[in-house]
Design an enzyme around this catalytic site. Structure first.
Site, PDB file in Angstrom:
ATOM      1  N   THR A 267       0.844  -1.198   0.000  1.00  0.00           N
ATOM      2  CA  THR A 267       0.000   0.000   0.000  1.00  0.00           C
ATOM      3  C   THR A 267       0.874   1.240   0.000  1.00  0.00           C
ATOM      4  OG1 THR A 267      -1.731   1.224   1.172  1.00  0.00           O
ATOM      5  CG2 THR A 267      -0.221  -0.074   2.530  1.00  0.00           C
TER       6      THR A 267
ATOM      7  N   HIS B  70       2.655 -11.441  14.273  1.00  0.00           N
ATOM      8  CA  HIS B  70       3.675 -11.975  15.175  1.00  0.00           C
ATOM      9  C   HIS B  70       3.441 -13.441  15.521  1.00  0.00           C
ATOM     10  CE1 HIS B  70       7.175 -11.667  17.482  1.00  0.00           C
ATOM     11  NE2 HIS B  70       6.965 -10.511  18.108  1.00  0.00           N
TER      12      HIS B  70
END
Length: 425
Positions: free
Chosen positions: A346, A398
């Protein structure tokens, strides 16, 4: 006889769509394959073409109404007088809800006096759009008078209920939620109050879908971000030297985006776990590198996908970027164009932003944010120099990636961009 136009199925997992705008009105002539109406689904925002040439005789589904696939939304009288009754899409079974929609529209016009209020234990019939409205306004649908067949609650019914609630605050409280929504406490004070002129605007279907996806992504993935400063001097030099010739030869302007896509592709090849997804306790490694490019539209954001980016050369990537962006802005994307992405890029820097922390596009595990490319003073060889710089941000899941792997991945992108080989063009 008229030709039925039905809500198309925009992908295997799509069960319904929202008509956001009728491009043609009743009585208008429409050519075959000419855009007839616009729809919004949780996959794509697109224009739907007319299956035949003729005059739009009836509109059976109003704007901002959500209906199931294969529902008849309009009727077209063919101009050549053919009498065979057809369906669109081709081969789709005749929907059973046609009479329900027509009757529901008639009942809504006759007013709430002919409606039906659900009784305790009843299952409230409504569309996903109506249920979202109910959640947003804390409305128990069991208390809303439904004007559709069997008490189906429409958007118009909810709006009427809200208007009545504003004018009659002491009205009968909502029943215990059959929808799981608790009525607001009558004595609860307003946390925030505003003064002066204001007006409320209902979110567009695309805006609501973006909102739902962003919330779901944050609830799904523990987001972590790492930021790298990358020197773009070499890339800028290549663009300055080769830009005019590239545009002359290939008919398109050379931009930074293909450079970032190529660099990300090289890094994904080196660190395939960033091109993976999580399925329960399994990390699913993807063979193809399909990079989504976020495109900002007036109505929101859409992410078309460059399929098999790892097998394309620089020119192929540049063409794919331009083609997808053009078709996204002209609403000519297909469902396939927005599916199967494995990594997203993006470019928030196009609006001047330096650093951003984008939200992961599920079920991917990472997204790359590109800041504004600009000249800045930096230290080189113990001296201040002016260099073309950019901040790149990687938001990552994560659960799958540790910081060390994420930083190594970003280091690879940095190395490719800072030592760009002009022969790659």
């Amino acid at each position: 006889m008229p030709v039925n136009v039905t809500m198309p199925q925009m992908g295997e997992s799509i069960a319904e769509g929202t008509i956001t705008r009728w491009i043609k009105r009743v009585g208008d002539y429409v050519e075959r394959d000419e855009p007839l109406f616009e729809i919004s689904t949780d996959k794509v925002d697109a224009e739907i073409p007319s299956p035949v040439a003729g005059v739009l005789a009836k509109i059976l589904v109003k704007e901002n109404e959500t209906v199931e696939i294969n529902t008849v939304v309009a009727e077209i009288e063919e101009h050549d007088g053919k009498s065979a009754r057809k369906e669109f899409p081709a081969g789709a079974p005749a929907p059973r809800r046609e009479s329900v929609i027509e009757a529901s529209s008639q009942a809504a016009e006759e007013g709430p006096s002919r409606g039906y209020v659900s009784q305790p234990g009843d299952r409230v019939r409504s569309s996903p759009l109506v249920r979202k409205m109910a959640r947003e306004h804390n409305v128990d649908l069991a208390a809303v008078r439904g004007t559709g067949i069997g008490g189906r609650v429409s958007k118009k019914d909810v709006l009427a209920y809200l208007a009545q609630r504003k004018t009659a605050p002491a009205a009968q409280p909502a029943r215990p939620a059959s929808t799981g929504l608790a009525p607001p406490a009558a004595s609860a004070p307003s946390v925030v109050s505003f003064t002066g002129p204001a007006h409320a605007v209902l979110m567009t279907p695309m805006r609501r879908q973006i909102a739902d996806r962003m919330v779901a992504s944050k609830h799904t993935s523990p987001h972590v971000a790492t930021v790298f400063e990358v020197e773009m001097t070499q890339v800028a030099s290549v663009m300055a030297r080769c830009g005019a010739e590239f545009e002359k030869r290939h008919g398109m302007k050379l931009t930074y985006t293909p450079f970032f896509v190529r660099a990300a592709t090289e890094a994904l090849k080196r660190f395939p776990v960033v091109n993976a997804s999580l399925d329960g306790a399994n990390i699913v490694y993807k063979r193809d590198i399909n990079i989504g490019i976020a495109v900002a539209l007036e109505t929101g954001l859409i992410v078309p996908v460059i399929k098999q980016a790892g097998e394309k050369n620089f020119l192929g990537v540049a063409r794919a970027v331009r083609d997808l962006a053009d078709r996204a802005r002209s609403k000519r994307l297909s469902v396939d164009d927005v599916q199967d992405g494995t990594f997203t890029l993006t470019n928030h820097g196009v609006f001047g932003s330096l650093i951003g922390t984008p939200i992961i596009n599920q079920p991917q595990v990472a997204i790359l944010g590109v800041g504004a490319v600009e000249k800045r003073p930096v230290v080189r060889d113990d001296a201040i120099a002016i260099r073309t710089m950019v901040y790149l941000t990687l938001s990552f899941d994560h659960r799958v990636l540790d910081g060390a792997v994420a930083d190594q991945f970003m280091g690879r992108i940095k190395m490719v961009l800072e030592s760009w080989d002009e022969s790659v063009l």
